[in-house]
Design an enzyme around this catalytic site. Structure first.
Site, PDB file in Angstrom:
ATOM      1  N   PRO A 155      25.415   8.048  -8.382  1.00  0.00           N
ATOM      2  CG  PRO A 155      26.628   9.507  -7.018  1.00  0.00           C
ATOM      3  CD  PRO A 155      26.032   9.386  -8.390  1.00  0.00           C
ATOM      4  CG  ASP A 212      25.752  10.761  -2.753  1.00  0.00           C
ATOM      5  OD1 ASP A 212      26.738  11.320  -2.253  1.00  0.00           O
ATOM      6  OD2 ASP A 212      24.691  11.347  -3.007  1.00  0.00           O
ATOM      7  CD1 TRP A 241      21.800  17.778  -2.905  1.00  0.00           C
ATOM      8  CD2 TRP A 241      21.697  16.494  -4.740  1.00  0.00           C
ATOM      9  NE1 TRP A 241      20.684  16.998  -2.807  1.00  0.00           N
ATOM     10  CE2 TRP A 241      20.587  16.204  -3.912  1.00  0.00           C
ATOM     11  CE3 TRP A 241      21.846  15.820  -5.942  1.00  0.00           C
ATOM     12  CZ2 TRP A 241      19.638  15.260  -4.260  1.00  0.00           C
ATOM     13  CZ3 TRP A 241      20.896  14.875  -6.296  1.00  0.00           C
ATOM     14  CH2 TRP A 241      19.812  14.601  -5.461  1.00  0.00           C
ATOM     15  CD  GLN A 252      18.426  12.759  -8.717  1.00  0.00           C
ATOM     16  OE1 GLN A 252      19.295  13.620  -8.622  1.00  0.00           O
ATOM     17  NE2 GLN A 252      17.859  12.203  -7.660  1.00  0.00           N
ATOM     18  CD1 TRP A 295      24.717  13.587  -9.959  1.00  0.00           C
ATOM     19  CD2 TRP A 295      23.759  12.281 -11.507  1.00  0.00           C
ATOM     20  NE1 TRP A 295      25.717  12.847 -10.561  1.00  0.00           N
ATOM     21  CE2 TRP A 295      25.164  12.035 -11.514  1.00  0.00           C
ATOM     22  CE3 TRP A 295      22.957  11.570 -12.386  1.00  0.00           C
ATOM     23  CZ2 TRP A 295      25.761  11.110 -12.368  1.00  0.00           C
ATOM     24  CZ3 TRP A 295      23.548  10.648 -13.239  1.00  0.00           C
ATOM     25  CH2 TRP A 295      24.931  10.426 -13.228  1.00  0.00           C
ATOM     26  CE  LYS A 303       7.188  10.552  -2.767  1.00  0.00           C
ATOM     27  NZ  LYS A 303       7.670  11.899  -2.346  1.00  0.00           N
ATOM     28  CE  LYS A 327      11.323   1.575   4.749  1.00  0.00           C
ATOM     29  NZ  LYS A 327      12.526   1.581   5.626  1.00  0.00           N
TER      30      LYS A 327
END
Length: 983
Positions: A70, A109, A544, A582, A586, A619, A622
């Site tokens: 999610p 989520d 989580w 993850q 997750w 990486k 913004k």
């Protein structure tokens, strides 16, 4: 390929009907820049025909269980989300075409600090006190509303990239049914004695005012340079003798209560500059270049119990031990001095060491809950800990207890949600005892197929071997409330975990309309032990845990759909996929919760995708201005191109340097080429072109080879996809389409343009249609749009209306011909060698040559294969010569006959170009005249051949006016060509 294709059009204008010519040019236009609009048309086609719904196999089919990780919809999707979605969709589409029933339920989520932080910023709130003053009910309502802020953007990206997902019936983590399942899971954990409250050193975010779990901590490390200091701590009872102690956290020094040494290490007392220092013998390098003399050597155990003068001594309120040397087996001499400053409020090893002491030891808490120093009468009092460092170092220097200062580079944890430096802080929290399940977690991990495989024992396996107890509770507001009620009677202190809404209603007698704070905090019931009031503890849980509960909570288990889980219809997942980060997010929480419930792993196969970097390997953020917006990329090259880019760029888990130029190159080399293959078939499509091909009757060597090549690819793609190796499968298409275009079609042109019999052209056309259809079906899970486009053009009227409703190609075992494929590879290699010889000699391919000799080591002596080489290199004959040791030999002598033939070809080419410039239509009658002194004899001799090749009529120069005139040179000989069109 493009040039070859255009030349084919030029040479065959008279053979092509107007509608086909229009199709060809529209196809070129589409591939050049109209991909976005074409894909949108296909999206509408799928929507109008409910293709996704129809693609779900009936309930009699075998289930293939997929779990959607999610996302949080309070932020716009990024290019990395498009990557993960591409890998999810390709497997689900593949399994669906293989006959499985693949349900794909979307999920959201919706809880957690990322949501809270966003609302705090919008409301101008600086801390938790600000939230409470604003009003918890109002704050949580804004959080609830905000989670859907970018829902349309997520849905638009999902739809636009062709990711088929049931977004009409998603699971949502803030809904009461979902929360109720989470409560039930926690009740099972409590009943097993694995949910407990403890006072521990935990990673703590001072800005958010809450603790983090170990898997959250793993997501926020950053390489930093910070000040480290070497202190001189005076030993009591020994004149001018100091413990040399090293620390990288000067702000913890006011909390010092002890110094630790390893009892088994060798320590020394050295004299340098009139002072004596005690440190580990292996760390003498930290004394610098000044001369020193070892005065005494001893083991660390000999130091235990010594007293010293602390850097910031305080007088304990109780009779407690303080400021002495303790035994610490965790001490090493790999860095520092072998003597470690102990501040039990700010380090796990420190805390456990002090806790293990037999008699009461001091514990100093010198930092408050906001990460500010709590040290009255010092200049840094009430400063944030990191800001206090320079002032503390300055103070140590002024008091002459600073031996040395230097910058120390190391990985330091930052809050993954707000980017604040974390501190390790003594805090009371609720934990799940994952350390007791270590072996079960490892055993369950053994049952999982990891892509790539090394993650099982590596990144993920290492994490499980070092697993920590799960810090479950959060001192926050917008989250699943921890369902623990505690008796207000301190003498009773009974605790009760609630496992369902009905249970809570029965106990409280209250209607429950919202399980969130603050409403849930007002639910009170009587203690069954003493009759006093039971109140819920204030914490919410780690979000989580919400996402890791999704296999059960999305089904409202066990209150509904119990048989789906218990009978294996919806658990475990056959497949999941997310980013490599993850592994400690997750992926871990899914495994942890299924293991806690004493079930098998929550997933059987997992693809971990790499992070997306910019072209420089940085990486994306913004602040750097290097963010890539997936919508903008898709508008330029299409969703198919972006998907295939992710599948083929590098290995699945590797970081991907995102390059717009690489995308454009892939679009041109693969998709443009594939479209040209389709356009070529359309150009020569006949009335019988849509018949099914009888493979038994295929006879031409090129047809047999390309069908074998295709069947071999079908076999390898199925094998790789069954192993979840998407990258290896997808890369097979790049070479296959190149072979189809630049070898099969190019070498087959004469069978379409100048067939010996109508049957020859018909067979070639049927083979090409078969190839394009099979390639489209192979590509369908990977590039669903272009596959659909090809299918719609090639399908018969009675066929199903979408390629995604067809079955996936299966290899026909009798048709892969490995020997033929090997021989054709040799043909292509010989052709390459021969063309290289032409280039070296400066002789164009249009110029025929007499002979090419080939070593028998290079190629099999076969007339079919040698004819292909002859045509490709443009030679009159090819001989296999056993005396030629290796490679090829090309006869470069140009006889007058060969030279004349080459010149004729140049004339033909020139006339075709003039016809193109004149925009000649197929039905136009074209008349050509010429003027030359040098080539008059040649043109007269070969006039009939030129007429046949160009479909023009030669006329006298004096007859009328000409619309086109072009002067050309052929071997330094001039000729002027004139052209007019008789309508």
């Amino acid at each position: 390929m493009v040039n070859i294709f255009l030349l084919t059009i030029e040479e065959n204008l008279s053979k092509i009907k107007k509608d086909k010519l229009l199709f060809i040019y529209l196809s070129i236009f589409f591939m050049a820049g109209n991909t976005n609009e074409k894909e949108k048309e296909i999206l509408k086609f799928w929507q109008d025909n409910q293709t996704f719904k129809k693609s779900i196999r009936d309930e009699n089919s075998s289930n293939f269980v997929f779990y959607e990780g999610p996302p949080t919809a309070n932020a716009a999707p990024g290019i990395h989300h498009a990557e993960a979605r591409a890998f999810k969709d390709v497997i689900c589409r593949y399994k669906s075409m293989k006959g499985f029933r693949v349900l794909r339920k979307a999920g959201w989520d919706t809880h957690g600090l990322p949501v809270e932080i966003q609302i705090e910023k919008e409301l101008g709130l600086k801390d938790k006190k600000g939230i409470e003053n604003y009003g918890l009910e109002k704050f949580n309502k804004k959080c609830r509303d905000s989670v859907w802020r970018y829902k349309k953007d997520w849905e638009a990206l999902t739809k636009r990239m062709g990711y088929w997902l049931d977004m009409n019936n998603p699971y949502i983590t803030y809904e009461d049914n979902y929360i109720e399942s989470v409560w039930w899971i926690l009740k099972q954990i409590w009943d097993k004695g694995l949910l407990f409250q403890d006072y521990k050193i935990v990673p703590f975010c001072p800005r958010c005012g809450t603790t983090l779990s170990s898997h959250e901590l793993a997501q926020g490390y950053r390489l930093v340079k910070e000040p480290s200091v070497y202190l001189k701590l005076l030993v009591e009872g020994q004149e001018n003798t100091y413990l040399l102690v090293w620390t990288t956290t000067p702000w913890t020094l006011p909390g010092n209560v002890a110094v630790a040494v390893n009892p088994h290490l060798n320590y020394v007392k050295v004299e340098q500059g009139g002072e004596k220092y005690i440190l580990a013998k292996d760390t003498l390098v930290c004394l610098g270049e000044g001369e020193h003399e070892i005065k005494e050597e001893f083991l660390g155990k000999d130091l235990i119990g010594w007293k010293y003068k602390a850097p910031y001594a305080v007088k304990p309120e109780k009779k407690e031990r303080i400021y002495e040397i303790l035994e610490g087996d965790f001490i090493t001499s790999e860095e520092g001095t072998g003597l470690v400053h102990i501040a039990p409020a700010f380090g796990e090893d420190d805390y456990q060491l002090i806790k293990s002491q037999e008699s009461q030891f001091a514990f100093l808490m010198t930092v408050d809950g906001k990460g500010n120093m709590k040290t009255p009468n010092y200049a840094w009092d009430q400063m944030f800990v990191k800001e206090a460092d320079p002032l503390i170092i300055k103070d140590l220097k002024e008091r002459n207890i600073l031996f040395r200062e230097e910058l120390y580079e190391h990985d330091y944890p930052f809050c993954w949600r707000c980017d604040t430096p974390l501190i390790y802080y003594a805090q009371s929290s609720w934990f799940i005892k994952m350390t007791e399940l270590r072996e079960k977690l490892i055993a369950n991990n053994e049952k999982i197929n990891w892509i790539p495989q090394h993650l099982k024992k590596g990144r993920f396996g290492e994490w499980l071997r070092e697993v920590k107890d799960w810090n479950l509770s959060r001192e926050r507001y917008w989250g699943t409330p921890l369902p623990i009620w505690q008796c207000e009677n301190k003498e009773c202190n009974h605790q009760q975990v609630i496992g369902s809404i009905q249970e809570l209603k029965d106990l409280s007698g209250q209607d429950l309309t919202d399980l969130h704070r603050p409403a849930i905090d007002e639910v009170i019931f009587s203690c069954k032990k003493c009759g006093s009031k039971m109140h819920r503890v204030p914490e919410v849980i780690d979000c989580w845990f919400d996402s890791g509960s999704m296999p059960f909570a999305q089904q409202h288990y066990p209150f509904e759909n119990k048989e789906l889980i218990d009978q294996g219809q919806a658990f475990p997942a056959d497949f999941i996929s997310e980013g490599i980060d993850q592994t400690r997010g997750w992926f871990y929480t899914l495994l942890a919760i299924s293991t806690l419930l004493e079930k098998e792993p929550a997933y059987r196969n997992v693809i971990t995708v790499g992070i997306i970097l910019d072209e420089k390997g940085q990486k994306m953020s913004k602040s750097k201005g290097n963010i890539v917006i997936p919508k903008e990329v898709i508008e330029k090259v299409g969703a198919d191109c972006l998907r295939l880019y992710f599948y083929t760029l590098n290995q699945v888990d590797q970081s991907k340097k995102f390059s717009q130029q690489d995308l454009q190159d892939l679009h041109r080399k693969f998709f443009f080429t594939l479209n040209n293959c389709l356009s070529f078939w359309k150009m020569y499509e006949g009335e019988e072109s849509k018949q099914d091909l009888n493979l038994e009757k295929v006879s031409h060597v090129l047809d047999r080879w390309i069908i074998s090549r295709l069947q071999s690819v079908i076999q390898k793609v199925n094998e790789n996809m069954d192993k979840y190796d998407v990258v290896s499968a997808a890369r097979l298409f790049l070479d296959l389409v190149d072979d189809l275009s630049n070898w099969y079609i190019r070498r087959s042109r004469s069978r379409f343009q100048k067939p010996n019999t109508p049957q020859e052209k018909e067979e070639a056309s049927l083979v090409l249609r078969y190839l394009l259809l099979e390639v489209a079906r192979l590509l369908a899970p990977f590039t669903p749009f272009v596959s659909e486009e090809i299918y719609q053009i090639l399908k018969k009227e009675e066929d199903v209306n979408s390629i995604h409703l067809t079955d996936y190609p299966q290899v026909q075992e009798k048709y892969p011909d490995q020997e033929l494929e090997k021989n054709m590879a040799q043909v292509k290699n010989v052709a390459s060698l021969g063309l290289a010889e032409r280039v070296k000699a400066g002789i164009k391919v249009k110029q025929p040559l007499s002979l090419l000799k080939v070593s028998d080591k290079e190629i099999k002596d076969s007339s079919e294969l040698l004819d292909l080489i002859k045509e490709e290199i443009n030679v009159k004959a090819v001989q296999v010569d056993s005396e030629l040791k290796e490679g090829v030999w090309l006869d470069l002598e140009l006889t007058p006959e060969l030279k004349a033939e080459g010149q004729v070809r140049e004339v033909v080419r020139a006339i075709q170009r003039i016809k193109k410039e004149a925009e000649v239509c197929p039905q136009d009658q074209v008349q050509v005249a010429y003027q030359t002194e040098d080539l008059q004899e040649l043109l007269e001799k070969y006039q009939d051949l030129i007429k046949k090749e160009t479909r023009v009529e030669f006329i006298d120069l004096q007859k009328g006016e000409f619309s086109q005139e072009k002067k050309i040179k052929i071997d330094d000989k001039e000729i002027t060509l004139y052209l007019k069109v008789a309508k």
